[in-house]
Design a protein around this motif. Structure first.
Motif, short mmCIF file in Angstrom:
data_model
loop_
_atom_site.label_atom_id
_atom_site.label_comp_id
_atom_site.label_asym_id
_atom_site.label_seq_id
_atom_site.Cartn_x
_atom_site.Cartn_y
_atom_site.Cartn_z
N GLN A 28 22.93 19.13 -21.08
CA GLN A 28 23.62 17.85 -20.97
C GLN A 28 23.01 16.97 -19.89
O GLN A 28 23.21 15.75 -19.90
N SER A 29 22.29 17.57 -18.95
CA SER A 29 21.65 16.80 -17.89
C SER A 29 20.16 17.07 -17.87
O SER A 29 19.67 18.00 -18.52
N LYS A 30 19.43 16.27 -17.12
CA LYS A 30 17.97 16.32 -17.13
C LYS A 30 17.46 17.52 -16.34
O LYS A 30 18.20 18.23 -15.67
N ILE A 31 16.16 17.75 -16.45
CA ILE A 31 15.60 18.98 -15.91
C ILE A 31 15.61 19.02 -14.39
O ILE A 31 15.76 20.09 -13.80
N PHE A 32 15.49 17.87 -13.73
CA PHE A 32 15.46 17.86 -12.27
C PHE A 32 16.50 16.92 -11.66
O PHE A 32 16.44 16.62 -10.47
N SER A 33 17.42 16.42 -12.48
CA SER A 33 18.47 15.54 -11.96
C SER A 33 19.75 15.74 -12.76
O SER A 33 19.76 16.41 -13.79
N GLY A 34 20.82 15.10 -12.29
CA GLY A 34 22.11 15.22 -12.98
C GLY A 34 22.35 14.13 -13.99
O GLY A 34 23.45 14.05 -14.56
N ALA A 35 21.35 13.28 -14.28
CA ALA A 35 21.53 12.20 -15.25
C ALA A 35 21.70 12.76 -16.66
O ALA A 35 21.16 13.80 -17.01
N SER A 36 22.45 12.02 -17.48
CA SER A 36 22.76 12.46 -18.85
C SER A 36 21.54 12.40 -19.74
O SER A 36 20.66 11.54 -19.60
N THR A 37 21.50 13.32 -20.71
CA THR A 37 20.44 13.32 -21.74
C THR A 37 20.94 12.78 -23.08
O THR A 37 20.22 12.85 -24.07
N GLN A 38 22.14 12.24 -23.13
CA GLN A 38 22.71 11.78 -24.40
C GLN A 38 21.83 10.70 -25.01
O GLN A 38 21.37 9.77 -24.33
#
Length: 500
Positions: A28-38
């Motif tokens: 649900q989040s990116k590989i090195f951050s908490g940003a959404s992958t939606q």
């Protein structure tokens, strides 16, 4: 199993293909951050300071991405590296805000392994070199993009920047475009089956770079050209076939192939060079100083293994063992987890697994992939459910309907005819369409006596050793009963009468 050394010639040349596949992981989040992958958000609304490489930001590894990479490695028999290292891959594109991509180079997390698949009815295995974790870049927008003052311009969307990927790299074991497409299809099935990727090719979740070269038999490997970002199995075949013939034409005309990255235009069916192909040294890889080595303890690997579903090859082997299916059928029944579940439910319900696989590979698949459909449908969209198919096959098995009658029943069920539970619906359609076979031996006996009396010449010919005469008599029986006679009963009774 095919061998990569086995030549498969095109115009006197051997084709050599390797594939690099970028698989977007289902976190649900990116590989090195908490940003959404939606997918589908407005441009640059899912890019946080880490993704945009703002000063002072540091990457933090996504545990879920690592676990998905481990699951993939286990599914293809790879070595899971107990210690792997992240590197910076340096290049300068507008959609790469850091000026480098965080990837893995010298020590990837997944090493070796293989993927098996079938082309036609021939099994193949492609060896894997590696699968490594990395982040995706952003996206440059060109088509119909208006900038300031409404002027045509290009834009940068960083929503994808930092999206977790595994890049899966094969050995150059593939020898035809059909093998390339079937390898990609098998890999796609596997990552979706594992739940590590949604497999949506239109959204860029599964993209293949196809490396193509040609050579005369016994010659060293030719110079390869890499076809980038193919997102359909059909395009893999089209692009590879065009590139193969283009390279052969160039060589035959006395021109050397230059290593390059090329793009495929599906509208023209042609490839065209985008840039000269870079080698590893051009990217100036070096270990990322902001990320420590990724350490994977054996206990972590075993926890992931314990949570994995039954794999396609394991399920296929079980279908061969428990249901007596041929290996080809079992492979086809495990083309997706839903397809396997459909087959198993129907086979258990009717007790005729081979008939179930025949219908699924035949009429059901044909309908799902029909040109009348706006898009290829999945087995879950079939209006003929497992219990309906099982109920219909039960009526074939017990002689109530013929195979021809079954096709009419299937057509009606697909269209939604009938009511009640599965068996009631099937029986209602059979009754309404008058498809019940005539199996009453008394009535058949009378009809066959009349046919033999009216076809004395055919009877004489059969007794003289002409087998075609028997088929003619069977045909007369089917005609007399308007196709409702049970063919097996007709054959048995007719043989007894002719032997008398």
């Amino acid at each position: 199993m095919s061998s990569p050394a086995t030549p498969k010639m095109v115009r006197g040349y051997e084709v050599v293909i390797g594939i690099e596949t970028h698989v977007q992981l289902s976190t649900q989040s990116k590989i090195f951050s908490g940003a959404s992958t939606q997918f589908g958000a407005a441009p640059n609304t899912q890019a946080c300071p880490v993704d945009m490489a703002l000063p002072g930001t540091l990457p933090v590894m996504n545990r879920g991405a690592v676990e998905r990479a481990i699951a993939f490695g286990l599914s293809v028999g790879s070595h899971i590296a107990p210690r792997s290292i992240f590197a910076r891959k340096n290049y300068f594109y507008p959609d790469l805000p850091k000026g480098y991509q965080i990837s893995q180079y010298e020590i990837p997390v997944v090493q070796g392994g293989s993927v098996s698949f079938i082309v036609g009815e021939t099994p193949h295995t492609v060896r894997l070199v590696r699968a490594h974790l990395e982040e995706d870049a952003g996206k440059s927008l060109h088509d119909d993009f208006s900038g300031f003052n409404g002027e045509k311009s290009s834009g940068i969307d960083l929503n994808r920047a930092g999206t977790p990927l595994i890049e899966i790299v094969t050995e150059p074991d593939i020898r035809t475009s059909a093998e390339a497409a079937e390898y990609a299809r098998a890999l796609h099935t596997l990552v979706v089956w594992l739940g590590i990727c949604d497999g949506n090719m239109q959204e860029g979740s599964f993209r293949c770079d196809v490396n193509v070269s040609v050579r005369k038999p016994g010659a060293p490997l030719g110079t390869r050209r890499e076809i980038k970002n193919l997102n359909s199995f059909k395009h893999i075949v089209q692009a590879a076939d065009y590139e193969i013939n283009w390279q052969i034409d160039e060589i035959e005309d006395g021109r050397a192939i230059q290593q390059a990255t090329v793009l495929f235009n599906p509208d023209t069916g042609e490839t065209r060079a985008m840039r000269s192909k870079e080698d590893a040294h051009d990217y100036r890889y070096f270990p990322d100083p902001d990320l420590p080595p990724l350490v994977i303890a054996p206990e972590w690997v075993e926890r992931v293994r314990a949570q994995m579903p039954e794999l396609p090859r394991v399920m296929a082997a079980r279908f061969v063992r428990d249901f007596g299916l041929p290996e080809y059928d079992a492979t086809m029944m495990t083309q997706s987890k839903a397809f396997g579940a459909f087959f198993e439910a129907a086979a258990k319900a009717c007790g005729s697994p081979k008939l179930v696989s025949n219908w699924l590979m035949g009429e059901v698949s044909r309908r799902l992939n029909s040109a009348d459909s706006a898009a290829e449908q999945t087995i879950g969209q079939s209006p003929v459910t497992p219990d309906l198919l099982a109920a219909m096959i039960s009526r074939i098995a017990d002689g109530t309907i013929s195979n021809n009658g079954a096709r009419q029943v299937f057509e009606a069920l697909w269209s939604g005819e009938g009511s009640g539970d599965a068996q009631a619906r099937v029986d209602a359609v059979i009754e309404a369409k008058g498809l019940k076979q005539m199996s009453d031996t008394g009535e058949l006996d009378r009809i066959l006596d009349d046919i033999l009396a009216a076809n004395a010449k055919s009877v004489e010919e059969f007794r003289a050793g002409k087998d075609k005469a028997f088929n003619a008599l069977v045909g007369q029986a089917m005609k007399a009963t308007k196709g409702k006679a049970n063919p097996a009963a007709v054959n048995e009774l007719l043989k007894k009468k002719l032997a008398g």
